[in-house]
Design a protein around this motif. Structure first.
Motif, PDB file in Angstrom:
ATOM      1  N   GLU A 157      17.507  21.742  11.659  1.00 25.50           N
ATOM      2  CA  GLU A 157      17.633  21.143  12.990  1.00 25.50           C
ATOM      3  C   GLU A 157      18.867  21.642  13.737  1.00 25.50           C
ATOM      4  O   GLU A 157      18.959  21.497  14.955  1.00 25.50           O
ATOM      5  CB  GLU A 157      17.706  19.611  12.863  1.00 25.50           C
ATOM      6  N   GLY A 158      19.825  22.199  13.030  1.00 23.74           N
ATOM      7  CA  GLY A 158      21.067  22.685  13.632  1.00 23.74           C
ATOM      8  C   GLY A 158      21.971  23.245  12.554  1.00 23.74           C
ATOM      9  O   GLY A 158      21.604  23.291  11.381  1.00 23.74           O
ATOM     10  N   HIS A 159      23.162  23.652  12.923  1.00 23.75           N
ATOM     11  CA  HIS A 159      24.106  24.238  11.964  1.00 23.75           C
ATOM     12  C   HIS A 159      25.412  23.441  12.014  1.00 23.75           C
ATOM     13  O   HIS A 159      26.315  23.766  12.791  1.00 23.75           O
ATOM     14  CB  HIS A 159      24.356  25.714  12.285  1.00 23.75           C
ATOM     15  N   PRO A 160      25.519  22.366  11.214  1.00 22.80           N
ATOM     16  CA  PRO A 160      26.742  21.559  11.212  1.00 22.80           C
ATOM     17  C   PRO A 160      27.961  22.386  10.813  1.00 22.80           C
ATOM     18  O   PRO A 160      27.861  23.305   9.991  1.00 22.80           O
ATOM     19  CB  PRO A 160      26.443  20.475  10.172  1.00 22.80           C
ATOM     20  N   SER A 161      29.111  22.034  11.378  1.00 24.59           N
ATOM     21  CA  SER A 161      30.352  22.715  11.001  1.00 24.59           C
ATOM     22  C   SER A 161      30.827  22.267   9.629  1.00 24.59           C
ATOM     23  O   SER A 161      31.431  23.047   8.886  1.00 24.59           O
ATOM     24  CB  SER A 161      31.440  22.450  12.045  1.00 24.59           C
ATOM     25  N   GLU A 162      30.574  21.000   9.290  1.00 28.66           N
ATOM     26  CA  GLU A 162      30.925  20.449   7.979  1.00 28.66           C
ATOM     27  C   GLU A 162      29.866  19.431   7.574  1.00 28.66           C
ATOM     28  O   GLU A 162      29.300  18.753   8.437  1.00 28.66           O
ATOM     29  CB  GLU A 162      32.275  19.710   8.007  1.00 28.66           C
TER      30      GLU A 162
END
Length: 216
Positions: free
Chosen positions: A153-158
């Motif tokens: 769904e997305g690319h979390p930073s952490e």
């Protein structure tokens, strides 16, 4: 990275002892509240590692230079057992966006199970801090499947994971699959049964918090 919150003596140790205790477990409200408290402590500890910015705040007598979170995290939880732990995180990250995932063990007649993921509701995740809560980290299968879905769904930073009790087998599985995830545990147990239950663990956290369910 794995952080065991009960490595040092604190109130977390007492709350862990209570959620394990078969006598105290009979009080569902107390069980839920203790999970909530563990979530609150985890939220505070995680907050110390997040980025902050300076902000000018007008007081009745002047201007104060304050530090505030650069961005609010996304709090994600695995239904239904994760809800009390999630509430503890939300008590502290009270401006956070929220995500909800229905991931559960679908049991077969031979005693095996697969992880079924039926429902996900989440905000924008791109380049954001995501904190996932689930009271028990046993085999790690449902957690890894949840993380993989969220990455789609997305690319979390952490990504941080908050659990009340984890098993070393599950921790190792998560670390192999998702080596950059930070795991925050109330306690860590060594044994996992053939059916995937943590020993000594505490039993079924969802049933203890909300009542026995019918197996589907």
């Amino acid at each position: 990275m794995v952080i065991n919150l009960s490595n040092e003596c604190s109130l977390v140790c007492e709350w862990i002892s209570e959620i394990r205790d078969v006598q105290i477990q009979q009080d569902r409200m107390r069980f839920r509240r203790n999970l909530e408290r563990i979530g609150e402590i985890a939220a505070y500890e995680i907050s110390r590692r997040l980025p902050y910015i300076e902000k000018e705040v007008q007081t009745p007598l002047g201007i104060s230079q304050c530090k505030v979170l650069r961005e609010q995290p996304v709090l994600a939880t695995i239904l239904r057992a994760g809800l009390p732990l999630h509430q503890g995180l939300l008590n502290y990250f009270d401006k956070a966006d929220n995500a909800f995932i229905s991931a559960y063990r679908k049991h077969q007649l031979d005693g095996s199970f697969e992880i079924s993921l039926d429902y996900v509701s989440c905000p924008e995740l791109e380049n954001r801090v995501v904190i996932i809560s689930d009271p028990m980290l046993a085999t790690g299968s449902s957690l890894v499947k949840t993380i993989q879905y969220l990455r789609d769904e997305g690319h979390p930073s952490e990504i941080h994971v908050v659990v009340a009790i984890a098993c070393t087998v599950g921790i190792e599985y998560v670390q192999r699959s998702e080596p950059n995830v930070k795991i925050w545990c109330g306690a860590i147990d060594e044994e996992l049964t053939a059916k995937g239950y943590i020993v000594p663990g505490l039993g079924d956290a969802g049933d203890l918090a909300f009542g026995t369910k019918v197996q589907m």
